[in-house]
Design a protein around this motif. Structure first.
Motif, PDB file in Angstrom:
ATOM      1  N   ALA A  81       0.827  -1.205   0.000  1.00 38.72           N
ATOM      2  CA  ALA A  81       0.000   0.000   0.000  1.00 38.72           C
ATOM      3  C   ALA A  81       0.859   1.252   0.000  1.00 38.72           C
ATOM      4  CB  ALA A  81      -0.921   0.009   1.225  1.00 38.72           C
ATOM      5  N   CYS A  82       0.364   2.266  -0.682  1.00 40.77           N
ATOM      6  CA  CYS A  82       0.972   3.592  -0.627  1.00 40.77           C
ATOM      7  C   CYS A  82      -0.168   4.602  -0.560  1.00 40.77           C
ATOM      8  CB  CYS A  82       1.846   3.853  -1.848  1.00 40.77           C
ATOM      9  SG  CYS A  82       2.716   5.443  -1.775  1.00 40.77           S
ATOM     10  N   THR A  83      -0.189   5.408   0.489  1.00 41.11           N
ATOM     11  CA  THR A  83      -1.255   6.386   0.675  1.00 41.11           C
ATOM     12  C   THR A  83      -0.650   7.771   0.870  1.00 41.11           C
ATOM     13  OG1 THR A  83      -1.273   5.956   3.061  1.00 41.11           O
ATOM     14  CG2 THR A  83      -2.826   4.704   1.708  1.00 41.11           C
ATOM     15  N   ALA A  84      -1.378   8.776   0.437  1.00 41.86           N
ATOM     16  CA  ALA A  84      -0.891  10.150   0.576  1.00 41.86           C
ATOM     17  C   ALA A  84      -2.062  11.099   0.775  1.00 41.86           C
ATOM     18  CB  ALA A  84      -0.083  10.563  -0.649  1.00 41.86           C
ATOM     19  N   VAL A  85      -1.857  12.076   1.624  1.00 40.51           N
ATOM     20  CA  VAL A  85      -2.813  13.171   1.800  1.00 40.51           C
ATOM     21  C   VAL A  85      -2.108  14.458   1.386  1.00 40.51           C
ATOM     22  CG1 VAL A  85      -4.214  14.493   3.420  1.00 40.51           C
ATOM     23  CG2 VAL A  85      -4.055  12.004   3.647  1.00 40.51           C
ATOM     24  N   ILE A  86      -2.697  15.151   0.428  1.00 39.97           N
ATOM     25  CA  ILE A  86      -2.103  16.374  -0.110  1.00 39.97           C
ATOM     26  C   ILE A  86      -2.858  17.569   0.456  1.00 39.97           C
ATOM     27  CG2 ILE A  86      -1.640  17.704  -2.199  1.00 39.97           C
ATOM     28  CD1 ILE A  86      -2.016  13.923  -2.349  1.00 39.97           C
ATOM     29  N   VAL A  87      -2.128  18.512   1.038  1.00 40.23           N
ATOM     30  CA  VAL A  87      -2.728  19.672   1.702  1.00 40.23           C
ATOM     31  C   VAL A  87      -2.253  20.949   1.009  1.00 40.23           C
ATOM     32  CG1 VAL A  87      -3.093  20.863   3.891  1.00 40.23           C
ATOM     33  CG2 VAL A  87      -2.637  18.395   3.873  1.00 40.23           C
ATOM     34  N   THR A  88      -3.200  21.775   0.575  1.00 39.83           N
ATOM     35  CA  THR A  88      -2.870  23.027  -0.096  1.00 39.83           C
ATOM     36  C   THR A  88      -2.688  24.151   0.923  1.00 39.83           C
ATOM     37  OG1 THR A  88      -4.250  22.341  -1.956  1.00 39.83           O
ATOM     38  CG2 THR A  88      -3.608  24.652  -1.878  1.00 39.83           C
ATOM     39  N   ASN A  89      -1.703  24.992   0.695  1.00 38.85           N
ATOM     40  CA  ASN A  89      -1.482  26.165   1.535  1.00 38.85           C
ATOM     41  C   ASN A  89      -2.677  27.116   1.417  1.00 38.85           C
ATOM     42  OD1 ASN A  89      -0.557  28.635   2.697  1.00 38.85           O
ATOM     43  ND2 ASN A  89       1.562  28.047   2.287  1.00 38.85           N
ATOM     44  N   ASP A  90      -3.155  27.638   2.549  1.00 41.11           N
ATOM     45  CA  ASP A  90      -4.303  28.550   2.539  1.00 41.11           C
ATOM     46  C   ASP A  90      -4.027  29.817   1.734  1.00 41.11           C
ATOM     47  OD1 ASP A  90      -5.973  26.949   4.083  1.00 41.11           O
ATOM     48  OD2 ASP A  90      -5.112  27.696   5.954  1.00 41.11           O
ATOM     49  N   LYS A  91      -2.763  30.189   1.621  1.00 42.29           N
ATOM     50  CA  LYS A  91      -2.390  31.420   0.914  1.00 42.29           C
ATOM     51  C   LYS A  91      -1.870  31.137  -0.489  1.00 42.29           C
ATOM     52  CE  LYS A  91      -1.172  33.839   5.197  1.00 42.29           C
ATOM     53  NZ  LYS A  91      -0.108  34.577   5.929  1.00 42.29           N
ATOM     54  N   ILE A  92      -2.332  30.053  -1.087  1.00 43.51           N
ATOM     55  CA  ILE A  92      -1.799  29.652  -2.385  1.00 43.51           C
ATOM     56  C   ILE A  92      -2.063  30.702  -3.464  1.00 43.51           C
ATOM     57  CG2 ILE A  92      -3.885  28.324  -2.969  1.00 43.51           C
ATOM     58  CD1 ILE A  92      -2.030  26.395  -4.493  1.00 43.51           C
ATOM     59  N   ASP A  93      -3.220  31.364  -3.420  1.00 46.23           N
ATOM     60  CA  ASP A  93      -3.527  32.387  -4.423  1.00 46.23           C
ATOM     61  C   ASP A  93      -2.547  33.554  -4.340  1.00 46.23           C
ATOM     62  OD1 ASP A  93      -5.733  31.077  -5.575  1.00 46.23           O
ATOM     63  OD2 ASP A  93      -7.022  31.725  -3.935  1.00 46.23           O
ATOM     64  N   GLU A  94      -2.241  33.978  -3.115  1.00 50.91           N
ATOM     65  CA  GLU A  94      -1.291  35.075  -2.936  1.00 50.91           C
ATOM     66  C   GLU A  94       0.104  34.670  -3.393  1.00 50.91           C
ATOM     67  OE1 GLU A  94      -1.393  36.425   1.083  1.00 50.91           O
ATOM     68  OE2 GLU A  94      -3.583  36.330   1.210  1.00 50.91           O
ATOM     69  N   LEU A  95       0.494  33.443  -3.080  1.00 47.29           N
ATOM     70  CA  LEU A  95       1.823  32.968  -3.455  1.00 47.29           C
ATOM     71  C   LEU A  95       1.971  32.856  -4.968  1.00 47.29           C
ATOM     72  CD1 LEU A  95       2.220  30.177  -0.739  1.00 47.29           C
ATOM     73  CD2 LEU A  95       3.380  32.388  -0.794  1.00 47.29           C
ATOM     74  N   LEU A  96       0.936  32.336  -5.624  1.00 44.87           N
ATOM     75  CA  LEU A  96       0.982  32.208  -7.079  1.00 44.87           C
ATOM     76  C   LEU A  96       0.984  33.574  -7.750  1.00 44.87           C
ATOM     77  CD1 LEU A  96      -1.475  29.210  -7.635  1.00 44.87           C
ATOM     78  CD2 LEU A  96       1.009  29.188  -7.851  1.00 44.87           C
ATOM     79  N   ALA A  97       0.202  34.513  -7.192  1.00 45.74           N
ATOM     80  CA  ALA A  97       0.172  35.869  -7.748  1.00 45.74           C
ATOM     81  C   ALA A  97       1.528  36.545  -7.593  1.00 45.74           C
ATOM     82  CB  ALA A  97      -0.917  36.686  -7.057  1.00 45.74           C
ATOM     83  N   ASP A  98       2.175  36.295  -6.455  1.00 46.03           N
ATOM     84  CA  ASP A  98       3.496  36.872  -6.211  1.00 46.03           C
ATOM     85  C   ASP A  98       4.513  36.345  -7.218  1.00 46.03           C
ATOM     86  OD1 ASP A  98       5.452  38.362  -4.864  1.00 46.03           O
ATOM     87  OD2 ASP A  98       6.050  36.614  -3.688  1.00 46.03           O
ATOM     88  N   LEU A  99       4.435  35.047  -7.501  1.00 44.23           N
ATOM     89  CA  LEU A  99       5.337  34.460  -8.489  1.00 44.23           C
ATOM     90  C   LEU A  99       5.058  34.998  -9.890  1.00 44.23           C
ATOM     91  CD1 LEU A  99       5.674  30.665  -7.594  1.00 44.23           C
ATOM     92  CD2 LEU A  99       7.492  32.358  -7.697  1.00 44.23           C
ATOM     93  N   GLU A 100       3.779  35.154 -10.195  1.00 46.09           N
ATOM     94  CA  GLU A 100       3.395  35.615 -11.530  1.00 46.09           C
ATOM     95  C   GLU A 100       3.821  37.057 -11.767  1.00 46.09           C
ATOM     96  OE1 GLU A 100      -0.660  35.993 -14.250  1.00 46.09           O
ATOM     97  OE2 GLU A 100      -0.673  34.843 -12.384  1.00 46.09           O
ATOM     98  N   ASN A 101       3.768  37.876 -10.719  1.00 48.21           N
ATOM     99  CA  ASN A 101       4.127  39.287 -10.856  1.00 48.21           C
ATOM    100  C   ASN A 101       5.633  39.514 -10.871  1.00 48.21           C
ATOM    101  OD1 ASN A 101       1.423  40.029 -10.882  1.00 48.21           O
ATOM    102  ND2 ASN A 101       1.326  40.217  -8.645  1.00 48.21           N
ATOM    103  N   ASP A 102       6.371  38.520 -10.397  1.00 50.82           N
ATOM    104  CA  ASP A 102       7.833  38.627 -10.396  1.00 50.82           C
ATOM    105  C   ASP A 102       8.350  38.145 -11.747  1.00 50.82           C
ATOM    106  OD1 ASP A 102      10.539  38.619  -9.934  1.00 50.82           O
ATOM    107  OD2 ASP A 102      10.352  37.842  -7.886  1.00 50.82           O
ATOM    108  N   ASP A 103       8.899  39.066 -12.531  1.00 52.88           N
ATOM    109  CA  ASP A 103       9.330  38.724 -13.888  1.00 52.88           C
ATOM    110  C   ASP A 103      10.493  37.741 -13.911  1.00 52.88           C
ATOM    111  OD1 ASP A 103       7.418  40.412 -14.928  1.00 52.88           O
ATOM    112  OD2 ASP A 103       8.761  42.157 -14.931  1.00 52.88           O
ATOM    113  N   ASN A 104      11.332  37.795 -12.890  1.00 54.80           N
ATOM    114  CA  ASN A 104      12.509  36.924 -12.896  1.00 54.80           C
ATOM    115  C   ASN A 104      12.805  36.402 -11.488  1.00 54.80           C
ATOM    116  OD1 ASN A 104      14.753  35.586 -13.894  1.00 54.80           O
ATOM    117  ND2 ASN A 104      16.106  37.370 -13.644  1.00 54.80           N
ATOM    118  N   PRO A 105      11.943  35.518 -10.974  1.00 50.97           N
ATOM    119  CA  PRO A 105      12.178  34.991  -9.620  1.00 50.97           C
ATOM    120  C   PRO A 105      13.390  34.064  -9.593  1.00 50.97           C
ATOM    121  CG  PRO A 105      10.364  33.837 -10.669  1.00 50.97           C
ATOM    122  CD  PRO A 105      10.751  34.948 -11.598  1.00 50.97           C
TER     123      PRO A 105
END
Length: 336
Positions: A260-284
Motif C-alpha cells: 500500500a501507498c497512501t498520501a494526503v495532499i494539503v494546499t497552503n491557505d495562501k496559495i492564491d497570494e503565493l501564485l500571484a506573487d510568483l506571476e508578478n515577479d518577472d525573474n524569480p
C-alpha cells in the motif's frame, strides 16, 4: 507501418481507403483510430500536429480553463469533457513521441483485449493540474487484475485536502479491495484529531474504526495522535486489523495480501497570494522559489509500492520499500 505508426497486418487483404482530410491511404483496420486522431485535431483546433508537445499542452490547459469558467455545467458533464480533452492530448502526443505508448493500446481503442483501465480528471485541489490513474494487466501471468486505487477530492470536506491510495494486491483481490474501500476512513478519522479543519465525524462510525475501537481503548496513550507519523501508524494498524479478519477471502489455506501507498495532499491557505506573487515577479530566482511552500504531501507506504517525486527535472523517491532488500526491514524480520 503507416504515417501515424499503425502496424499493418500483411496477412490480411491489403484494402486501403483514401482519407479526404490528410490525403493518405489507410488500411481498413486503421479507419477507427484515424478518425479519433482527426477528432482530436478538431478539438484542439490544429490543422496538423505541432512539432513540440509544449504547444499541445498549452492548448490543452486553455481548453480546461475555459471549461472551468462555465457555471451552468454539471459535475458529470465537466468530468466527461475534461476526459475528452485529456484523451485528445494523449492521442496527439503519441504522434510526436510514439515510443511513449508502445504498450498502451487504450489511448486509441479501449478494447477489452488491451486490459488497460483508467480515468483522468481535474480535481478541486489547487496543487493538482490533473489526476490520472490506470492499471495494465498482464494476462499471461495473472488471470485477474488484483491492484486497486482510490482518489478522494475534498478529503474531510475541504477543497484543500485530497487523498490518493494505491494498493498492489497479490494472491487475490480481497485485501486490495478492502484497502480501497476502508483505508481512507481510518486515515481521515486519525488525521481529524490533528487537523481541526478536517471533518472526521462520519469516519468515526465506519467499519474500520468501530472494529478497532472494540480492541483498543481510544483514550489510551497508544491511541494519542501527536503528529502525522502517529496518524499513519494507527491507520495502517487499523487496516491490518481489518485484513486479519479475512473478509471476502476464498481460501482457507492462503489469504490474499497487498502492498500500500497512501498520501494526503494539503494546499497552503495562501496559495492564491503565493501564485500571484510568483506571476508578478518577472525573474524569480531559485532561492525565492525554494522559500515558497504551496502545500504539503503526507505520504506513507507498506510493502513494495513506492511514491516518486520530481523536482527541477530530477526524480527522487519519497518512500522506501519494505522488503528483505531493505536493511532495516531485514533486521526487523529476523528479530521478530
Amino acid at each position: 507501418t503507416c504515417a501515424l505508426g499503425h502496424i499493418i497486418d500483411h496477412t490480411k487483404p491489403d484494402i486501403t481507403v483514401l482519407c479526404e482530410l490528410c490525403k493518405c491511404f489507410l488500411h481498413v483496420s486503421e479507419l477507427k483510430t484515424h478518425t479519433i486522431y482527426h477528432n482530436a485535431l478538431k478539438l484542439y483546433k490544429f490543422k496538423e500536429v505541432p512539432n513540440k508537445i509544449d504547444v499541445i499542452l498549452r492548448r490543452r490547459d486553455l481548453l480546461i480553463q475555459r471549461m472551468q469558467r462555465l457555471n451552468n455545467i454539471s459535475t458529470e458533464s465537466y468530468f466527461k469533457y475534461v476526459k475528452t480533452i485529456n484523451d485528445g492530448f494523449q492521442i496527439l502526443k503519441r504522434t510526436i513521441e510514439p515510443y511513449m505508448y508502445a504498450e498502451n493500446g487504450c489511448l486509441y481503442e479501449n478494447r477489452e483485449a488491451s486490459c488497460v483501465q483508467g480515468f483522468s480528471f481535474v480535481p478541486r485541489n489547487r496543487l493538482f493540474l490533473s489526476i490520472g490513474m490506470c492499471t495494465s494487466q498482464n494476462k499471461q501471468n495473472k488471470a485477474d487484475m488484483e491492484d486497486t486505487m482510490r482518489f478522494i477530492d475534498c478529503f474531510g470536506g475541504k477543497e484543500k485536502f485530497a487523498y490518493v491510495g494505491l494498493f498492489d494486491g497479490y494472491n487475490g483481490k480481497a485485501s486490495s479491495s478492502l484497502c480501497r474501500e476502508h483505508f481512507h476512513d481510518a486515515i481521515l478519522f486519525e488525521m481529524s484529531k490533528l487537523i481541526n479543519e478536517m471533518n472526521g465525524v462520519e469516519a468515526e462510525e465506519t467499519l474500520i474504526n468501530r472494529l478497532y475501537a472494540r480492541m483498543v481503548d481510544p483514550s489510551s496513550e497508544f491511541s494519542n495522535v501527536k503528529n502525522i507519523g502517529d496518524v499513519y501508524r494507527l491507520a495502517y494498524l487499523k487496516m491490518d486489523h481489518l485484513l486479519s479478519r479475512g473478509v471476502n477471502e476464498t481460501s482457507s489455506v492462503r489469504w490474499s495480501g497487498t502492498s500500500a501507498c497512501t498520501a494526503v495532499i494539503v494546499t497552503n491557505d495562501k496559495i492564491d497570494e503565493l501564485l500571484a506573487d510568483l506571476e508578478n515577479d518577472d525573474n524569480p530566482d531559485d532561492e525565492k522559489k525554494g522559500r515558497i511552500v504551496l502545500g504539503h504531501i503526507h505520504v506513507a507506504n507498506c510493502g513494495s509500492v513506492e511514491a516518486l517525486g520530481i523536482r527541477g527535472g530530477e526524480a527522487f523517491l519519497l518512500t522506501q520499500k519494505h522488503t528483505p532488500a531493505n536493511k532495516h526491514e531485514r533486521e526487523r524480520i529476523l528479530g521478530a
